[in-house]
Design an enzyme around this catalytic site. Structure first.
Site, mmCIF file in Angstrom:
data_model
loop_
_atom_site.group_PDB
_atom_site.id
_atom_site.type_symbol
_atom_site.label_atom_id
_atom_site.label_comp_id
_atom_site.label_asym_id
_atom_site.label_seq_id
_atom_site.Cartn_x
_atom_site.Cartn_y
_atom_site.Cartn_z
ATOM 1 N N ASN A 194 0.799 -1.234 0.000
ATOM 2 C CA ASN A 194 0.000 0.000 0.000
ATOM 3 C C ASN A 194 0.830 1.283 0.000
ATOM 4 O OD1 ASN A 194 0.812 -0.474 2.637
ATOM 5 N ND2 ASN A 194 -1.069 0.332 3.535
ATOM 6 N N PRO A 200 10.311 -5.770 -1.635
ATOM 7 C CA PRO A 200 8.986 -5.141 -1.683
ATOM 8 C C PRO A 200 7.913 -6.200 -1.899
ATOM 9 C CG PRO A 200 10.217 -4.690 -3.710
ATOM 10 C CD PRO A 200 11.111 -5.530 -2.832
ATOM 11 N N GLU A 226 5.149 -4.605 11.774
ATOM 12 C CA GLU A 226 4.107 -3.592 11.544
ATOM 13 C C GLU A 226 2.961 -4.303 10.847
ATOM 14 O OE1 GLU A 226 3.858 -0.538 12.447
ATOM 15 O OE2 GLU A 226 5.863 -0.119 13.180
ATOM 16 N N CYS A 249 -3.277 0.554 6.916
ATOM 17 C CA CYS A 249 -3.275 -0.340 8.079
ATOM 18 C C CYS A 249 -3.960 0.261 9.294
ATOM 19 C CB CYS A 249 -1.825 -0.658 8.436
ATOM 20 S SG CYS A 249 -0.808 0.819 8.620
ATOM 21 N N GLU A 275 8.188 2.142 14.361
ATOM 22 C CA GLU A 275 8.940 2.798 13.298
ATOM 23 C C GLU A 275 8.903 4.306 13.568
ATOM 24 O OE1 GLU A 275 7.268 0.903 9.599
ATOM 25 O OE2 GLU A 275 9.213 -0.092 9.681
HETATM 26 N N1 LIG Z 1 1.295 -1.610 10.606
HETATM 27 C C1 LIG Z 1 1.729 -1.057 9.472
HETATM 28 O O1 LIG Z 1 2.541 -0.150 9.479
HETATM 29 C C2 LIG Z 1 1.208 -1.546 8.143
HETATM 30 C C3 LIG Z 1 1.392 -0.731 7.017
HETATM 31 C C4 LIG Z 1 0.908 -1.176 5.795
HETATM 32 C C5 LIG Z 1 0.248 -2.392 5.694
HETATM 33 N N2 LIG Z 1 0.073 -3.155 6.794
HETATM 34 C C6 LIG Z 1 -0.667 -4.425 6.710
HETATM 35 O O2 LIG Z 1 -0.292 -5.153 5.546
HETATM 36 C C7 LIG Z 1 -1.379 -5.940 5.081
HETATM 37 C C8 LIG Z 1 -1.585 -5.726 3.596
HETATM 38 O O3 LIG Z 1 -0.415 -5.938 2.893
HETATM 39 P P1 LIG Z 1 -0.096 -7.318 2.131
HETATM 40 O O4 LIG Z 1 -1.363 -7.913 1.591
HETATM 41 O O5 LIG Z 1 1.047 -7.056 1.230
HETATM 42 O O6 LIG Z 1 0.383 -8.235 3.343
HETATM 43 P P2 LIG Z 1 0.988 -9.700 3.296
HETATM 44 O O7 LIG Z 1 1.113 -10.112 4.711
HETATM 45 O O8 LIG Z 1 0.249 -10.572 2.364
HETATM 46 O O9 LIG Z 1 2.450 -9.507 2.644
HETATM 47 C C9 LIG Z 1 3.393 -8.629 3.204
HETATM 48 C C10 LIG Z 1 4.777 -9.007 2.702
HETATM 49 O O10 LIG Z 1 5.170 -10.231 3.288
HETATM 50 C C11 LIG Z 1 5.685 -11.120 2.292
HETATM 51 N N3 LIG Z 1 5.482 -12.473 2.763
HETATM 52 C C12 LIG Z 1 4.371 -13.239 2.658
HETATM 53 N N4 LIG Z 1 4.582 -14.442 3.243
HETATM 54 C C13 LIG Z 1 5.849 -14.422 3.738
HETATM 55 C C14 LIG Z 1 6.641 -15.367 4.462
HETATM 56 N N5 LIG Z 1 6.174 -16.559 4.820
HETATM 57 N N6 LIG Z 1 7.892 -15.013 4.811
HETATM 58 C C15 LIG Z 1 8.375 -13.795 4.489
HETATM 59 N N7 LIG Z 1 7.676 -12.866 3.797
HETATM 60 C C16 LIG Z 1 6.422 -13.182 3.431
HETATM 61 C C17 LIG Z 1 4.892 -10.728 1.055
HETATM 62 O O11 LIG Z 1 5.549 -11.181 -0.097
HETATM 63 C C18 LIG Z 1 4.869 -9.217 1.189
HETATM 64 O O12 LIG Z 1 6.064 -8.646 0.731
HETATM 65 C C19 LIG Z 1 -2.576 -5.487 5.897
HETATM 66 O O13 LIG Z 1 -2.852 -6.425 6.906
HETATM 67 C C20 LIG Z 1 -2.125 -4.178 6.498
HETATM 68 O O14 LIG Z 1 -2.775 -3.812 7.690
HETATM 69 C C21 LIG Z 1 0.552 -2.767 8.019
HETATM 70 C C1 LIG Z 2 1.767 4.228 7.916
HETATM 71 N N1 LIG Z 2 0.602 4.606 7.131
HETATM 72 C C2 LIG Z 2 -0.516 4.843 8.051
HETATM 73 C C3 LIG Z 2 0.866 5.831 6.432
HETATM 74 C C4 LIG Z 2 0.321 3.612 6.141
HETATM 75 C C5 LIG Z 2 -0.120 2.309 6.667
HETATM 76 O O1 LIG Z 2 -0.757 1.513 5.979
#
Ligand SMILES: NC(=O)c1ccc[n+]([C@@H]2O[C@H](COP(=O)([O-])OP(=O)(O)OC[C@H]3O[C@@H](n4cnc5c(N)ncnc54)[C@H](O)[C@@H]3O)[C@@H](O)[C@H]2O)c1
Ligand SMILES: C[N+](C)(C)CC=O
Length: 485
Positions: A154, A178, A251, A285, A459
């Site tokens: 995102n 990424p 995160e 998120c 972070e």
């Molecule tokens: N807290 C935060 O700062 C924050 C910010 C942005 C997004 N998010 C969260 O991210 C999620 C959406 O993003 P997404 O769909 O890309 O998440 P995801 O968990 O599907 O993937 C995240 C990353 O992890 C990698 N990955 C997947 N399985 C793995 C494994 N077994 N080992 C190592 N790496 C692995 C993916 O390739 C990707 O790069 C939502 O739940 C959102 O809330 C959190």
């Molecule tokens: C960190 N923030 C809130 C900007 C993006 C999270 O998904």
């Protein structure tokens, strides 16, 4: 300037673009049309090996530099990113589908802020002197070594920078993977850092899905893992990192409450709910997706929200007039539509939106449900799309208990004119990142992160330094050792 959508190669390793066509093809899809705009290749074991070796070598060179020297490189990178903000934002929009109106202010700009901030801190990082009677001690703040960053789709530019800037400031090297859905901008950020003077190998980008991430997380050359992703992935990565007792930052996702009391400035609260549910098409998120509205103002809140939704301009995200883009992928659109159907089936009242938009691309209407109850699936699970749920409440104790009734704890927000109540409520909600009369601000000077299942560590801000460095303690005896024999 502008960037070609097809990068020179899939990976950035040891200061240069590197290709290995043995890796699985990785098509990059523009979410607004579904067209393939570039094709990359997933990292093979040879690519991963090369990246980790380069990082180990460069880390030693980088850690030997002074903090001030390291900081200069980071600040130079921030300046270059600001100069190229338009080109980087256009690239991010092609890759994520987020409106250019947003990426121009929220993505590369946020990356530059992080590099500038941690560039400024780099020269100030020290241990401390501890007087112990006639003896004394001191601590040395040391880097961890090679850090692995793994990103969600995102905020790709922001995520690589939020991880790399503190890591590099502390003297570490970075290997970043990424999301396979949005691989383009991280390559350009790594390229900029190298141009700014980072030694070859200090920052490396390798592409691929979970298997590539897993190979990185479990490699003995890695000292630290920082993941931005879902709770499900967090569990796997945390467990894999535990095998080597690696330092982690997690995160993860959220299901955050946004509480609107009856004395709130209602238009401002509606604005907060929009920022906390529909910015980036709801793919944020920290979103306040459980909007608790005091029963006495619920209908007025819904009416003003519906009025504001008339301002949605959905369409080509590269058109600066567009303020609402598509979902990042067909898969994500299907997931979100599934939740919308569950909301309808479980008895929530559909106030706005509720369906996909016909035509090319992965568009969904901004959707509002009212009469949502705590047990409904849409109130319990992270949707990660433009679906806002309104829940009613009567009093403060009740709403705090219900706000906390979730396994997640990323964010929380409160809208009220009563400042004592605002701080009282924030003091009692179990969430890492909170807002008063606002929602989703993320300045680099404030720590960002979650509690409970939403994460480990923080972070941004000075807090991030603790997660990318370790202390060595040194005891110095001024006299002789008093040995018992
Ligand atoms: N807290 C935060 O700062 C924050 C910010 C942005 C997004 N998010 C969260 O991210 C999620 C959406 O993003 P997404 O769909 O890309 O998440 P995801 O968990 O599907 O993937 C995240 C990353 O992890 C990698 N990955 C997947 N399985 C793995 C494994 N077994 N080992 C190592 N790496 C692995 C993916 O390739 C990707 O790069 C939502 O739940 C959102 O809330 C959190
Ligand atoms: C960190 N923030 C809130 C900007 C993006 C999270 O998904």
């Amino acid at each position: 300037m502008s960037y070609d959508l097809q990068p020179p190669a899939s990976h950035f390793i040891d200061g240069q673009y590197v290709e290995d066509t043995e890796g699985q093809p990785l098509p990059v899809i523009h979410p607004a049309t579904g067209a393939t705009i570039a094709t990359l290749h997933e990292a093979t074991p040879a690519i991963i090996n090369r990246a980790l070796n380069a990082a180990r070598r460069a880390q030693a060179e980088w850690a030997a530099m002074t903090g001030a020297e390291r900081g200069r490189v980071l600040r130079r990178a921030a300046d270059i990113i600001r100069d190229r903000n338009h080109a980087l934002s256009v690239l991010e929009t092609w890759d994520t589908g987020k409106p250019l109106q947003e990426t121009l202010v929220a993505d590369a700009a946020s990356a530059a802020d992080a590099l500038e901030y941690f560039g400024g801190l780099a020269g100030t990082l020290t241990g401390e002197h501890v007087q112990l009677g006639e003896n004394w001690g001191y601590t040395i703040r040391e880097p961890l070594g090679v850090c692995v960053g793994i990103g969600a789709w995102n905020y790709p530019s922001q995520i690589i920078a939020w991880k790399s800037a503190p890591a590099l400031a502390c003297g570490n090297a970075m290997v970043f993977k990424p999301s396979e859905t949005t691989p383009l901008s991280s390559l350009r950020i790594a390229e900029v850092l190298t141009e700014a003077g980072a030694p070859a190998g200090l920052i490396n980008v390798v592409q691929g899905a979970g298997a590539v991430g897993h190979a990185l997380v479990t490699d003995p050359r890695v000292d630290k893992v920082s993941l931005t992703g879902s709770v499900a992935t967090g569990r796997k990565v945390y467990a894999a990192a535990a095998e080597g007792i690696r330092n982690v930052t997690m995160e993860l996702g959220g299901k955050s409450p946004l509480i609107v009391f009856d004395d709130a400035d209602l238009d401002n609260a509606v604005g907060g709910a929009i920022m906390g549910n529909f910015y980036s098409t709801g793919q944020v998120c920290s979103n306040g997706t459980r909007v608790f509205v005091h029963r006495s103002i619920r209908e007025e809140f819904l009416s003003r929200l519906s009025e504001r939704l008339k301002g949605v301009v959905m369409g080509d995200p590269l058109d600066e007039a567009t303020n609402f883009g598509p979902m990042v992928s067909e898969r994500q659109r299907e997931i979100v539509l599934g939740y919308i159907e569950k909301g309808k089936a479980e008895g929530a009242r559909l106030v706005a939106g509720g369906k996909a938009v016909d035509g090319p691309g992965f568009f969904i209407e901004p959707t509002v449900f009212a009469d949502v109850t705590d047990d409904m699936t849409i109130a319990r699970e992270e949707i990660f799309g433009p679906v806002l749920s309104v829940l009613d409440f009567e009093d403060e104790d009740e709403v705090i208990a219900r706000a906390n009734d979730t396994e997640m704890g990323l964010s929380a927000g409160v809208f009220t004119r009563d400042l004592a109540r605002a701080h009282r409520v924030i003091g009692r909600v179990k969430a890492g990142t909170c807002y008063v009369n606002s929602y989703n601000d993320a300045p680099v000077e404030l720590p960002f992160g979650g509690s409970k299942l939403s994460g480990v560590g923080r972070e941004n801000a000075k807090a991030a330094i603790e997660h990318y460095s370790q202390l060595k303690s040194v005891f110095v005896r001024m006299g002789d050792v008093e040995a018992p024999f």
